[in-house]
Design an enzyme around this catalytic site. Structure first.
Site, PDB file in Angstrom:
ATOM      1  N   LYS A  76      32.976  35.201  13.713  1.00 12.57           N
ATOM      2  CA  LYS A  76      34.270  35.533  13.061  1.00 12.57           C
ATOM      3  C   LYS A  76      35.066  36.624  14.090  1.00 12.57           C
ATOM      4  O   LYS A  76      34.214  37.489  14.306  1.00 12.57           O
ATOM      5  CB  LYS A  76      33.974  35.911  11.632  1.00 12.57           C
ATOM      6  CG  LYS A  76      35.024  36.123  10.672  1.00 12.57           C
ATOM      7  CD  LYS A  76      34.453  36.525   9.140  1.00 12.57           C
ATOM      8  CE  LYS A  76      35.777  36.980   8.432  1.00 12.57           C
ATOM      9  NZ  LYS A  76      35.293  37.106   6.992  1.00 12.57           N
ATOM     10  N   SER A 151      37.786  34.500   3.470  1.00  5.31           N
ATOM     11  CA  SER A 151      38.412  34.809   4.729  1.00  5.31           C
ATOM     12  C   SER A 151      37.854  34.139   5.882  1.00  5.31           C
ATOM     13  O   SER A 151      38.320  34.164   6.712  1.00  5.31           O
ATOM     14  CB  SER A 151      38.676  36.422   4.671  1.00  5.31           C
ATOM     15  OG  SER A 151      37.219  36.858   4.816  1.00  5.31           O
ATOM     16  N   SER A 175      33.619  35.532   0.809  1.00  8.33           N
ATOM     17  CA  SER A 175      34.426  34.946   2.095  1.00  8.33           C
ATOM     18  C   SER A 175      33.583  34.205   3.095  1.00  8.33           C
ATOM     19  O   SER A 175      33.956  33.532   3.780  1.00  8.33           O
ATOM     20  CB  SER A 175      34.958  36.150   2.994  1.00  8.33           C
ATOM     21  OG  SER A 175      36.117  36.437   2.220  1.00  8.33           O
TER      22      SER A 175
END
Ligand code: GLN
Length: 483
Positions: A76, A151, A175
């Site tokens: 990420k 997210s 997330s």
């Protein structure tokens, strides 16, 4: 190749069925083929990936390989990577090249994983749909008109579409688990303090936690083994030995007490998700677990509490982006005030600004007691609900998300509706507990995730439960059409 699990990939690499260079190229080709449309990556690093794969092949040949040596990974874009852009999904950091690696990145490098690139995400991890990213939304591989969740939506979509066999994510309010649920993969948020936050760009420091995003629980166990551990560079890292997560996967669930929180099955839950979770609970019963209804009486306060605490911490953490030391700087500032105002005004998107404003407000003199202090007290009560629950049961099962993937644009104009996408996941963050989401069913060709919450440091138990479930079901093997 891209349907093999991590354990299968490791075995194939050792058996010489293919090299890490071939495997890495295969995934790079898939990214090239599919990602223009999906938008799950912000940065792709083909040259360094092939160079790392070459080194991995040498180690494999010399029999010096670890369990992840030569297997591709995507991080990420919240994890700092030395020499490779780390944007956090924001224009603010569009030009930021970190001078050092996050501890998680260092650990996975040491384990021999090959970094394919950095995945798309909501700006500074604030969002539930990936639509707040400066780099545009990610599409859900199951249906391109739907969101992948957020997210960590880039990581979830990339794993679901087989553009990488494993990815990292972070979870402040859901997330990792919510995008895992919406994309049909397995995602684990560990106990707060289990995975180092050093070099993981801060959103809300008392809630943020990194974790694995993979297709199966066995893969998550393997990846977590290389992510977890004490780090003296993170003052909230906990000095507990890391168990060998793979060793517990086959344990029997006979006699295990599973709690079902009544409050999580109210009117917010869509009926198709409710039906899938009921089915999942029956599956655990078949595996020998005892099911018991429990109460988490303060559940309705979880989202309001989070939306005070998280913005408060975010407003403090994001004060460092001032146009002076790093990140976006406005053109030709008149004076220092102009530099601050325009750099921040231009660098941050609407959702981040909204959170900074709320956070600054709830922390300001006169409002601190009414909002922030009260939220802290509620946080204690919410944690206490879980403590009481774990006096009665060994694990808690609930839906991960109240609905399957919603449409792109559907909730953009209504921040509160967006915030409610995390009502079942936030509790574990406020309490610091580990929780996993696993694929447990489908509705209208969209995957639905089941969440298991455990007591502190019981990642092994969660992975064990998830693995036993996956041995008896095939939801985790379903592939979005065309991938
Ligand atoms: N969707 C939640 C938020 O917007 C959680 C985000 C996260 O876990 N990073 O804050």
């Amino acid at each position: 190749m891209h349907n093999k699990s991590l354990v299968q990939l490791a075995n194939s690499l050792r058996a010489g069925e293919f090299t890490s260079q071939e495997l890495t190229q295969h995934y790079l080709d898939r990214i090239e083929q599919f990602d223009k449309d999906l938008n799950s990556f912000i940065t792709i690093a083909p040259d360094s990936a092939i160079a790392q794969a070459k080194i991995a092949d040498t180690l494999l040949q010399k029999n010096k390989a670890g369990p992840l040596t030569g297997i591709p990974i995507a991080h990420k874009d919240i994890f700092c990577t030395a020499g490779l852009k780390t944007s956090c999904g924001s224009k603010m950091l569009d030009n930021f090249i970190a001078p050092y690696d996050a501890t998680v990145v260092t650990q996975l490098k040491a384990a021999g994983a090959v970094l394919l690139g950095k995945t798309n995400m909501d700006e500074f991890a604030m969002g539930s749909s990936n639509e707040t990213s400066f780099y545009g939304p990610v599409k859900n591989p199951w249906n391109h008109n739907r969101v992948p969740g957020g997210s960590s939506g880039g990581s979830a979509a990339a794993v679901a579409a087989r553009l990488t066999p494993m990815a990292t994510g972070t979870d402040t309010g859901g997330s990792i688990r919510q995008p895992a649920s919406l994309c049909g993969i397995t995602g684990l948020k560990p106990t707060y303090g289990r995975v180092s936050r050093y070099g993981m760009i801060a959103f809300a420091s008392s809630l943020d936690q990194g974790g694995p995003m993979t297709r199966t629980a066995e893969d998550a166990a393997l990846l977590l083994s290389s992510m977890a551990g004490f780090d003296k560079q993170d003052s909230t890292s906990i000095n507990e030995p890391v168990p060998s997560y793979l060793d517990f996967l086959e344990n029997s669930l006979e006699g295990m007490r599973i709690g079902i929180p009544k409050e999580y099955f109210g009117e917010a839950l869509s009926p198709d998700v409710g039906a899938v979770i009921e089915g999942g609970i029956k599956e655990f019963e078949k595996l020998g677990a005892q099911i018991k209804e429990i109460n988490l009486p303060n559940s309705q306060l979880v989202a309001p509490t989070y939306y005070i605490v998280a913005p408060a911490e975010c407003s403090s953490n994001l004060s460092r982006y001032d146009g002076v030391r790093f990140g976006h700087r406005c053109h030709d500032p008149k004076d220092l005030f102009d530099l601050y105002c325009r750099s921040r005004g231009e660098g941050f998107g609407a959702e981040v600004k909204r959170r900074i404003l709320i956070g600054t407000y709830v922390l300001s003199a006169g409002y601190y007691d009414a909002y922030y202090l009260k939220a802290q007290k509620l946080r204690y009560l919410i944690s206490n609900d879980f403590k009481e629950a774990f006096n009665q049961v060994d694990a808690i099962i609930s839906p991960t998300s109240p609905s399957p993937a919603f449409e792109l644009g559907e909730k953009v104009a209504d921040p509160v509706a967006m915030y409610l996408a995390d009502i079942y996941t936030i509790g574990a963050n406020l309490a610091g507990l580990p929780a996993i989401s696993i694929p447990a069913g489908m509705s209208h060709e969209l995957p639905i995730g089941l969440q298991i919450i455990g007591n502190y440091f019981e990642e092994s138990k969660l992975l064990n439960m998830a693995h036993r479930y996956q041995q008896n079901t095939d939801w985790h093997l379903k592939t979005p059409k065309g991938y």
